[in-house]
Design a protein around this motif. Structure first.
Motif, short mmCIF file in Angstrom:
data_model
loop_
_atom_site.label_atom_id
_atom_site.label_comp_id
_atom_site.label_asym_id
_atom_site.label_seq_id
_atom_site.Cartn_x
_atom_site.Cartn_y
_atom_site.Cartn_z
N PHE A 1 -2.79 10.24 -18.47
CA PHE A 1 -2.63 9.17 -17.48
C PHE A 1 -3.82 8.23 -17.49
O PHE A 1 -4.96 8.63 -17.76
N GLY A 2 -3.54 6.97 -17.15
CA GLY A 2 -4.60 6.02 -16.86
C GLY A 2 -5.12 6.23 -15.45
O GLY A 2 -4.65 7.10 -14.71
N TYR B 1 9.52 23.72 -19.35
CA TYR B 1 8.06 23.62 -19.39
C TYR B 1 7.57 23.29 -18.00
O TYR B 1 8.18 22.48 -17.29
N TYR C 1 -1.34 19.48 -12.90
CA TYR C 1 -2.25 18.36 -13.03
C TYR C 1 -3.19 18.36 -11.83
O TYR C 1 -2.83 18.77 -10.73
N SER D 1 -0.48 24.49 -18.76
CA SER D 1 0.98 24.49 -18.78
C SER D 1 1.49 25.87 -19.19
O SER D 1 0.73 26.73 -19.64
N PRO E 1 -4.00 11.36 -12.66
CA PRO E 1 -3.93 12.82 -12.83
C PRO E 1 -4.44 13.23 -14.21
O PRO E 1 -4.25 12.50 -15.20
N LEU F 1 4.91 11.76 -7.66
CA LEU F 1 4.94 10.64 -8.60
C LEU F 1 6.41 10.39 -8.98
O LEU F 1 7.11 11.32 -9.38
N LYS G 1 5.55 7.56 -26.83
CA LYS G 1 6.21 7.49 -25.54
C LYS G 1 5.22 7.04 -24.46
O LYS G 1 4.09 7.53 -24.41
N PHE H 1 -4.37 16.50 -17.00
CA PHE H 1 -3.66 17.73 -17.36
C PHE H 1 -4.60 18.93 -17.25
O PHE H 1 -5.74 18.90 -17.70
N LEU I 1 3.89 22.38 -15.79
CA LEU I 1 2.53 21.92 -15.97
C LEU I 1 1.85 21.74 -14.63
O LEU I 1 2.51 21.49 -13.61
N TYR J 1 4.66 5.40 -13.55
CA TYR J 1 4.99 6.14 -12.35
C TYR J 1 4.49 5.36 -11.13
O TYR J 1 3.48 4.65 -11.21
N THR K 1 7.38 18.22 -27.93
CA THR K 1 7.17 19.16 -26.85
C THR K 1 6.29 18.60 -25.75
O THR K 1 5.27 17.97 -26.01
N PRO K 2 6.67 18.78 -24.49
CA PRO K 2 5.85 18.31 -23.38
C PRO K 2 4.76 19.31 -23.00
O PRO K 2 4.12 19.15 -21.98
N TYR K 3 4.53 20.34 -23.83
CA TYR K 3 3.62 21.42 -23.46
C TYR K 3 2.23 20.90 -23.13
O TYR K 3 1.56 21.44 -22.27
N TYR K 4 1.79 19.86 -23.82
CA TYR K 4 0.45 19.33 -23.58
C TYR K 4 0.44 18.18 -22.61
O TYR K 4 -0.59 17.56 -22.37
N GLY K 5 1.57 17.87 -22.03
CA GLY K 5 1.63 16.93 -20.93
C GLY K 5 1.38 15.49 -21.32
O GLY K 5 1.39 15.13 -22.49
N TYR K 6 1.19 14.69 -20.32
CA TYR K 6 0.93 13.27 -20.49
C TYR K 6 -0.55 12.99 -20.27
O TYR K 6 -1.23 13.71 -19.53
#
Lengths: 115, 114
Positions: free
Chosen positions: B105-106, A32, A36, A49, A44, B43, B31, A46, A34, B35, B98-103
């Motif tokens: 972040f604050g 995958y 940002y 992706s 950052p 990062l 999860k 998103f 992505l 960073y 799945t990480p498809y939608y990413g994280y």
């Protein structure tokens, strides 16, 4: 040893033109990828992706292209707007030994869109 | 509104002090991550957690420690701050899978140790 590389620290583009941000990776286990976007003093956010089984993904003005044989991806922004001025990070993940599927980031490219 | 919050946004502290950087999320994500980022650099993952009572070290060695007693809370602690700890610290969260939608972040904490 960087697994995700963004070799251009900065890019300047005229408003209305296309912005192309590039990213190279070394690990063939990534599945995958992505992008940002980061404004100063913010975290950052998103953007878009792509899965490794695809070669293109489009969302409005943003398109990501993936060339697996070259281990290269790019982000196209058309048309570029002054509000797009930010640092863009490329990130990759893969479920291989030791990675836990965590995202690995490049150093970022600072995009400046001039009016 | 679901979000992830970090406090403080900026912190200037003297060498040897103990500090805790706070991170909370309202999305129910299992999860969570910390960073570290220096200007012009990538990062670097320093800690992550799969859920309550789970903590793991990331790719970059760090003298900081983390805890995960509640799903929504993932604080980072430095027992004795040093100038080499000066950096931006970013907290993030994601759903398992799945990480498809990413994280998400604050906004980060900019730490300066003098």
């Amino acid at each position: 040893d960087q697994q995700v590389k963004q070799n251009s620290p900065s890019l300047s583009v005229q408003e209305g033109r296309i912005s192309i941000l590039n990213c190279d990776y070394t690990n063939s286990m990534f599945d995958y990828f992505l992008w940002y976007k980061k404004y100063p003093a913010e975290g950052p956010t998103f953007l878009i992706s792509i899965s490794s089984i695809k070669d293109k993904n489009e969302d409005g003005r943003f398109t990501v292209f993936l060339n697996k044989s070259a281990k290269h991806l790019s982000l196209h922004i058309v048309p570029s707007q002054p509000g797009d001025s930010a640092v863009y990070f490329c990130a990759a993940s893969g479920d291989y030994g030791g990675s836990q599927g965590n995202l690995i980031f490049g150093k970022g490219t600072k995009l400046s869109v001039k009016p | 509104e679901a979000d992830i919050y970090q406090t403080p946004r900026y912190l200037v502290i003297g060498t040897g002090k103990k500090i805790t950087l706070e991170c909370s999320q309202t999305m129910g994500h299992d999860k969570m991550y910390w960073y570290q980022q220096d200007p012009g650099m990538e990062l670097h993952l320093i800690h992550y957690s799969y859920g309550v009572n789970s903590t793991e070290k990331g790719d970059l060695s760090s003298e900081s420690t983390v805890s995960r007693i509640r799903t929504e809370h993932f604080p980072l602690t430095l027992e004795s701050a040093r100038p080499s700890h000066t950096s931006q610290y970013l907290c993030a969260s994601s759903a398992l899978g799945t990480p498809y939608y990413g994280y998400t972040f604050g906004s980060g904490t900019r730490l300066t140790v003098v």
